[in-house]
Design an enzyme around this catalytic site. Structure first.
Site, mmCIF file in Angstrom:
data_model
loop_
_atom_site.group_PDB
_atom_site.id
_atom_site.type_symbol
_atom_site.label_atom_id
_atom_site.label_comp_id
_atom_site.label_asym_id
_atom_site.label_seq_id
_atom_site.Cartn_x
_atom_site.Cartn_y
_atom_site.Cartn_z
ATOM 1 N N CYS A 29 4.320 33.956 25.139
ATOM 2 C CA CYS A 29 4.398 32.724 26.090
ATOM 3 C C CYS A 29 5.824 32.446 26.402
ATOM 4 O O CYS A 29 6.591 31.849 25.804
ATOM 5 C CB CYS A 29 3.725 31.687 25.620
ATOM 6 S SG CYS A 29 3.990 30.033 26.417
ATOM 7 N N CYS A 32 7.140 28.600 26.312
ATOM 8 C CA CYS A 32 7.076 28.340 25.052
ATOM 9 C C CYS A 32 8.256 28.644 24.319
ATOM 10 O O CYS A 32 8.968 27.723 23.746
ATOM 11 C CB CYS A 32 5.946 28.796 24.045
ATOM 12 S SG CYS A 32 4.110 28.659 24.481
#
Length: 104
Positions: A29, A32
């Site tokens: 991600c 993230c």
């Protein structure tokens, strides 16, 4: 900021004595990774009022499924064993602190 797992989520988050901000994340991600330094700064700034933990959804699918997490990063604040706040997506530190002010 520390990692939690399906095995210790209940003890570390649901039975915590104060609010816990949980980031549901994954290695793949990108947002993230952008959010990681923001969360470290928030964890440091708010260490007297808030715990911040990270859970990898790929390694810990049970907890992600239990709370209906479909997108990463998902942020949730737990108080008294219950989720009381939730947001999806990366955000700047100032915005995150403003949003968290309503629950910590």
């Amino acid at each position: 900021m520390r990692d939690v797992t399906d095995a210790d989520f209940e003890g570390e988050v649901l039975h915590a004595g104060r609010p816990v901000l949980v980031e549901f994340t994954a290695d793949w991600c990108g947002p993230c990774r952008q959010l990681a330094p923001v969360l470290r700064a928030v964890a440091d700034e708010e260490r007297e009022r808030l715990d911040v933990v990270v859970i990898d959804v790929d390694a810990n699918p049970e907890t992600a499924t239990r709370y209906g997490v479909l997108s990463m990063p998902t942020l949730m604040v737990f108080k008294g064993g219950e989720p009381v706040w939730s947001r999806v997506g990366a955000r700047p530190k100032r915005r995150l602190l403003e949003e968290l002010a309503e629950v910590i």
